[in-house]
Design a protein around this motif. Structure first.
Motif, PDB file in Angstrom:
ATOM      1  N   GLU A 128     -32.505 -19.196  32.442  1.00 35.06           N
ATOM      2  CA  GLU A 128     -33.947 -19.011  32.255  1.00 35.06           C
ATOM      3  C   GLU A 128     -34.598 -18.294  33.438  1.00 35.06           C
ATOM      4  N   GLN A 129     -34.076 -18.524  34.635  1.00 32.92           N
ATOM      5  CA  GLN A 129     -34.623 -17.874  35.825  1.00 32.92           C
ATOM      6  C   GLN A 129     -34.098 -16.454  35.990  1.00 32.92           C
ATOM      7  N   SER A 130     -33.069 -16.118  35.257  1.00 36.53           N
ATOM      8  CA  SER A 130     -32.446 -14.808  35.388  1.00 36.53           C
ATOM      9  C   SER A 130     -33.374 -13.722  34.863  1.00 36.53           C
ATOM     10  N   HIS A 131     -33.257 -12.527  35.436  1.00 36.96           N
ATOM     11  CA  HIS A 131     -34.003 -11.374  34.968  1.00 36.96           C
ATOM     12  C   HIS A 131     -33.253 -10.635  33.868  1.00 36.96           C
ATOM     13  N   HIS A 132     -32.126 -11.182  33.452  1.00 36.20           N
ATOM     14  CA  HIS A 132     -31.289 -10.517  32.474  1.00 36.20           C
ATOM     15  C   HIS A 132     -31.498 -11.168  31.103  1.00 36.20           C
ATOM     16  N   ASP A 133     -30.868 -10.587  30.108  1.00 43.02           N
ATOM     17  CA  ASP A 133     -31.086 -11.010  28.726  1.00 43.02           C
ATOM     18  C   ASP A 133     -29.816 -11.663  28.199  1.00 43.02           C
ATOM     19  N   GLU A 134     -29.741 -12.992  28.300  1.00 38.93           N
ATOM     20  CA  GLU A 134     -28.567 -13.719  27.827  1.00 38.93           C
ATOM     21  C   GLU A 134     -28.894 -14.486  26.552  1.00 38.93           C
ATOM     22  N   MET A 135     -27.998 -14.424  25.588  1.00 39.02           N
ATOM     23  CA  MET A 135     -28.065 -15.277  24.414  1.00 39.02           C
ATOM     24  C   MET A 135     -26.941 -16.297  24.520  1.00 39.02           C
ATOM     25  N   VAL A 136     -27.190 -17.524  24.032  1.00 35.54           N
ATOM     26  CA  VAL A 136     -26.229 -18.614  24.196  1.00 35.54           C
ATOM     27  C   VAL A 136     -26.027 -19.308  22.855  1.00 35.54           C
ATOM     28  N   THR A 137     -24.779 -19.673  22.579  1.00 37.28           N
ATOM     29  CA  THR A 137     -24.446 -20.489  21.419  1.00 37.28           C
ATOM     30  C   THR A 137     -23.748 -21.758  21.903  1.00 37.28           C
ATOM     31  N   LEU A 138     -23.880 -22.847  21.143  1.00 34.80           N
ATOM     32  CA  LEU A 138     -23.265 -24.122  21.517  1.00 34.80           C
ATOM     33  C   LEU A 138     -22.284 -24.571  20.448  1.00 34.80           C
ATOM     34  N   THR A 139     -21.045 -24.852  20.881  1.00 29.50           N
ATOM     35  CA  THR A 139     -20.034 -25.484  20.033  1.00 29.50           C
ATOM     36  C   THR A 139     -19.578 -26.755  20.728  1.00 29.50           C
ATOM     37  N   THR A 140     -19.487 -27.856  19.991  1.00 35.32           N
ATOM     38  CA  THR A 140     -18.935 -29.085  20.556  1.00 35.32           C
ATOM     39  C   THR A 140     -17.720 -29.494  19.717  1.00 35.32           C
ATOM     40  N   TYR A 141     -16.817 -30.230  20.355  1.00 38.24           N
ATOM     41  CA  TYR A 141     -15.586 -30.572  19.641  1.00 38.24           C
ATOM     42  C   TYR A 141     -15.110 -31.971  20.014  1.00 38.24           C
ATOM     43  N   ALA A 142     -14.578 -32.631  19.005  1.00 37.30           N
ATOM     44  CA  ALA A 142     -13.834 -33.886  19.172  1.00 37.30           C
ATOM     45  C   ALA A 142     -12.564 -33.700  18.333  1.00 37.30           C
ATOM     46  N   PHE A 182     -30.771   3.811  33.962  1.00 38.94           N
ATOM     47  CA  PHE A 182     -31.305   3.153  35.145  1.00 38.94           C
ATOM     48  C   PHE A 182     -32.697   3.691  35.448  1.00 38.94           C
ATOM     49  N   GLY A 183     -33.615   2.770  35.744  1.00 38.38           N
ATOM     50  CA  GLY A 183     -34.965   3.177  36.101  1.00 38.38           C
ATOM     51  C   GLY A 183     -35.656   2.092  36.897  1.00 38.38           C
ATOM     52  N   PRO A 184     -36.862   2.351  37.353  1.00 37.67           N
ATOM     53  CA  PRO A 184     -37.603   1.352  38.133  1.00 37.67           C
ATOM     54  C   PRO A 184     -37.976   0.150  37.279  1.00 37.67           C
ATOM     55  N   GLY A 185     -38.154  -0.984  37.923  1.00 37.38           N
ATOM     56  CA  GLY A 185     -38.546  -2.194  37.218  1.00 37.38           C
ATOM     57  C   GLY A 185     -38.864  -3.306  38.184  1.00 37.38           C
ATOM     58  N   ASN A 186     -39.762  -4.224  37.764  1.00 39.71           N
ATOM     59  CA  ASN A 186     -40.181  -5.314  38.644  1.00 39.71           C
ATOM     60  C   ASN A 186     -39.155  -6.432  38.736  1.00 39.71           C
ATOM     61  N   HIS A 187     -38.277  -6.536  37.763  1.00 40.81           N
ATOM     62  CA  HIS A 187     -37.273  -7.598  37.748  1.00 40.81           C
ATOM     63  C   HIS A 187     -35.892  -6.949  37.681  1.00 40.81           C
ATOM     64  N   PRO A 188     -35.355  -6.528  38.821  1.00 39.92           N
ATOM     65  CA  PRO A 188     -34.130  -5.725  38.816  1.00 39.92           C
ATOM     66  C   PRO A 188     -32.909  -6.483  38.335  1.00 39.92           C
ATOM     67  N   ASN A 189     -32.095  -5.797  37.546  1.00 36.52           N
ATOM     68  CA  ASN A 189     -30.778  -6.311  37.175  1.00 36.52           C
ATOM     69  C   ASN A 189     -29.677  -5.359  37.624  1.00 36.52           C
ATOM     70  N   ALA A 190     -30.058  -4.344  38.429  1.00 40.32           N
ATOM     71  CA  ALA A 190     -29.098  -3.332  38.849  1.00 40.32           C
ATOM     72  C   ALA A 190     -29.472  -2.794  40.227  1.00 40.32           C
ATOM     73  N   VAL A 191     -28.470  -2.230  40.892  1.00 49.60           N
ATOM     74  CA  VAL A 191     -28.695  -1.608  42.197  1.00 49.60           C
ATOM     75  C   VAL A 191     -27.957  -0.277  42.230  1.00 49.60           C
ATOM     76  N   LYS A 192     -28.643   0.738  42.741  1.00 57.12           N
ATOM     77  CA  LYS A 192     -28.057   2.074  42.865  1.00 57.12           C
ATOM     78  C   LYS A 192     -27.917   2.423  44.343  1.00 57.12           C
ATOM     79  N   VAL A 193     -26.727   2.888  44.730  1.00 61.91           N
ATOM     80  CA  VAL A 193     -26.481   3.357  46.089  1.00 61.91           C
ATOM     81  C   VAL A 193     -26.041   4.816  45.987  1.00 61.91           C
ATOM     82  N   GLU A 194     -26.721   5.698  46.691  1.00 58.91           N
ATOM     83  CA  GLU A 194     -26.371   7.108  46.664  1.00 58.91           C
ATOM     84  C   GLU A 194     -26.530   7.715  48.045  1.00 58.91           C
TER      85      GLU A 194
END
Length: 352
Positions: free
Chosen positions: A200-214, A96-108
């Motif tokens: 896309e608007q998230s500050h986190h790092d998500e990868m996505v895959t697409l599967t379709t089915y019939a 955990f460290g400082p950053g302009n686009h937070p993905n975490a919160v620390k309470v102490e």
């Protein structure tokens, strides 16, 4: 008797000392629980809203609701810090460290809160100031989208897929042509686009895959950061809508494999699958068993049903087997909201 008179105060002092030790350990445990709950609430609020002030309010509400040592920890007696938690291996801890686009919160705790002991220690009143920390992180995610493209998806949400042809289709329309307007498929494409926009608007790092089915399932896009490739794959099906049966189980199986694909999936990222269906599973692999196998491979399964024809009972069982959550939508507006809610409500963890 004289020896007993001499030792009795010593025994009482030792007993009081031991009771104080046990009491302080209990106090520290209660404090940690209170901070964990407050931090989790703040982290979830931050992930869903992106609003740091609302996250602070959520933390304060949980601190007020979860006392320790029969006292309430005031917000002024804590420090709340928003930052970035990262790791690059499943063997590492989150840093955990400082950053302009937070993905975490620390309470102490800041050491200003006093907790009196039950007994004076050797006649000396001591008031410890317990210090504890908790960090909640929106974890990195590898996400599998598993989307129904069976024949019933060519119909609108308000009509019955009875084989007579979608109401909005031209008289000479046939499977393989562009999907008719107002179809469940196009409603789903719009909802998936909303999901990807939140990513896309998230500050986190998500990868996505697409599967379709019939009748069969296909992995249309492997894990990627390029969400436009997923949109393009959906558009391809829109322009050449083939239809077919509903092999939900195979969709789940292939989606699970895609989100865990060697050399693409990140070992430290949480694995999540979102399975969408508008009807009954009519062929192939049994979907609840497929979801159970996905869960055993550490893939959490969310399910979405769409239209009144959807098999909500089975898809609820799929979500239960996959340790996820089931959502239902009756129309396009509800479906869009469901996908947005899922995107904003994906997992957070207490990481410290």
């Amino acid at each position: 008797m004289a020896m007993l008179a001499i030792l009795m105060p010593v025994m009482i002092a030792v007993a009081a000392f031991m009771i104080n030790i046990v009491y302080m350990e209990l106090t520290r445990t209660e404090l940690q629980i209170s901070l964990d709950v407050a931090t989790r609430a703040a982290g979830r609020t931050l992930a869903v809203t992106g609003d740091q002030q609302q996250a602070v309010i959520a933390a304060e509400q949980m601190l007020n609701a979860n006392t320790y040592a029969n006292q309430t920890l005031a917000l002024s007696e804590t420090e709340i810090v928003f930052g970035v938690s990262t790791r690059h291996s499943e063997m590492e801890r989150y840093n955990f460290g400082p950053g302009n686009h937070p993905n975490a919160v620390k309470v102490e705790t800041n050491g200003t809160h006093l907790v009196p002991l039950l007994f004076p220690s050797m006649g000396v009143p001591i008031q410890p100031r317990p210090m504890k920390t908790a960090i909640a992180t929106k974890v990195e995610l590898d996400i599998a989208l598993v989307i129904d493209r069976s024949g019933s998806m060519a119909y609108s949400a308000s009509e019955q897929a009875d084989g007579s042809g979608p109401d909005a289709a031209d008289d000479d329309w046939a499977f393989g042509d562009p999907v008719p307007p107002h179809s469940r498929w196009l409603d789903t494409v719009t909802a998936v686009d909303t999901f990807l926009s939140v990513m896309e608007q998230s500050h986190h790092d998500e990868m996505v895959t697409l599967t379709t089915y019939a009748s069969k399932a296909t992995v249309d896009v492997d894990l990627t950061h390029d969400y436009n490739s997923i949109r393009a794959a959906l558009d391809h099906h829109s322009n050449h809508f083939s239809g077919g049966g509903t092999n939900t189980g195979e969709g789940i199986t292939k989606g699970s494999a895609a989100v865990r694909k060697k050399n693409l999936a990140r070992p430290w990222a949480a694995k999540v699958m979102v399975v969408m269906s508008d009807g009954l599973s009519t062929t192939g692999t049994e979907p609840v068993s497929a979801a159970r196998m996905a869960a055993e491979a550490h893939v959490m399964v969310y399910t979405v049903t769409f239209s009144n024809e959807a098999d909500t009972t089975t898809m609820q069982e799929v979500a239960d087997a996959g340790a996820g959550k089931h959502y239902h939508a009756n129309d396009s507006a509800q479906l869009n909201q469901v996908f947005e809610d899922i995107a904003r409500g994906l997992p957070t963890l207490i990481t410290f």
